[in-house]
Design a protein around this motif. Structure first.
Motif, PDB file in Angstrom:
ATOM      1  N   UNK A  62      20.822  47.308  40.639  1.00 25.93           N
ATOM      2  CA  UNK A  62      21.366  47.529  42.087  1.00 25.93           C
ATOM      3  C   UNK A  62      22.751  46.608  41.996  1.00 25.93           C
ATOM      4  N   UNK A  63      23.152  47.254  43.157  1.00 23.88           N
ATOM      5  CA  UNK A  63      24.695  46.701  43.218  1.00 23.88           C
ATOM      6  C   UNK A  63      24.659  45.914  44.732  1.00 23.88           C
ATOM      7  N   UNK A  64      25.394  44.738  44.425  1.00 29.05           N
ATOM      8  CA  UNK A  64      25.708  43.878  45.788  1.00 29.05           C
ATOM      9  C   UNK A  64      27.256  43.689  45.725  1.00 29.05           C
ATOM     10  N   UNK A  65      27.569  43.128  46.909  1.00 32.24           N
ATOM     11  CA  UNK A  65      29.101  42.824  47.221  1.00 32.24           C
ATOM     12  C   UNK A  65      29.212  41.573  47.400  1.00 32.24           C
ATOM     13  N   UNK A  66      30.253  40.912  46.818  1.00 34.36           N
ATOM     14  CA  UNK A  66      30.826  39.561  46.941  1.00 34.36           C
ATOM     15  C   UNK A  66      32.145  39.346  47.265  1.00 34.36           C
ATOM     16  N   UNK A  67      32.492  38.359  47.984  1.00 34.82           N
ATOM     17  CA  UNK A  67      34.022  38.105  48.233  1.00 34.82           C
ATOM     18  C   UNK A  67      34.348  37.245  46.943  1.00 34.82           C
ATOM     19  N   UNK A  68      35.261  37.300  46.287  1.00 33.09           N
ATOM     20  CA  UNK A  68      35.815  36.166  45.508  1.00 33.09           C
ATOM     21  C   UNK A  68      37.460  36.123  45.691  1.00 33.09           C
ATOM     22  N   UNK A  69      37.908  34.917  45.815  1.00 36.17           N
ATOM     23  CA  UNK A  69      39.287  34.765  46.193  1.00 36.17           C
ATOM     24  C   UNK A  69      39.727  35.812  47.143  1.00 36.17           C
ATOM     25  N   UNK A  70      39.182  36.095  48.268  1.00 36.47           N
ATOM     26  CA  UNK A  70      39.568  37.158  49.114  1.00 36.47           C
ATOM     27  C   UNK A  70      39.484  38.493  48.810  1.00 36.47           C
ATOM     28  N   UNK A  71      39.038  38.712  47.889  1.00 34.25           N
ATOM     29  CA  UNK A  71      38.965  40.326  47.240  1.00 34.25           C
ATOM     30  C   UNK A  71      37.447  40.401  47.053  1.00 34.25           C
ATOM     31  N   UNK A  80      14.806  43.445  38.268  1.00 35.72           N
ATOM     32  CA  UNK A  80      13.733  42.946  37.777  1.00 35.72           C
ATOM     33  C   UNK A  80      13.913  41.386  37.840  1.00 35.72           C
ATOM     34  N   UNK A  81      15.070  41.128  37.157  1.00 32.96           N
ATOM     35  CA  UNK A  81      15.443  39.637  36.558  1.00 32.96           C
ATOM     36  C   UNK A  81      16.460  39.047  37.744  1.00 32.96           C
TER      37      UNK A  81
END
Length: 107
Positions: A62-71, A80-81
């Motif tokens: 699955x895909x998820x979004x995260x903000x890292x250093x404004x990007x 599963x894990x």
């Protein structure tokens, strides 16, 4: 009487565009994607759509979004894990969904 062509003769008569015309190899993926703009709403919709497709086809990612250093980045994780198995630039899922829309594919 009509002439019958074998497969190789038929294929040799088809003129295909060169990859140079289709794709400028001198431009990096980063440069190609730099001009593409998208909203957070479009990114979220693309991720939801792709997660639905992956789920329908019984894929364990699955895909998820995260903000890292404004990007924004997209994590690819094992369903599963929960372990993260890869990263995508945020623009990639948006481009993929836009391309599906362009060619008229509905999944």
């Amino acid at each position: 009487m009509a002439k019958t062509l074998n497969y190789n003769d038929f294929v040799s008569q088809i003129e295909l565009p060169s990859t140079e015309k289709m794709f400028n190899a001198d431009i990096s993926a980063e440069q190609r994607n730099a001009d593409i703009t998208f909203t957070d709403k479009e990114l979220i919709a693309a991720i939801k759509h792709l997660n639905n497709i992956l789920s329908m086809h019984n894929r364990n990612i699955y895909l998820s979004i995260e903000s890292v250093a404004g990007e924004k980045i997209v994590h690819v994780s094992n369903r599963n894990t929960g372990s993260k198995v890869g990263l995508l630039a945020a623009v990639e899922p948006v481009i993929f969904i836009r391309n599906l829309d362009t060619i008229g594919v509905t999944l």
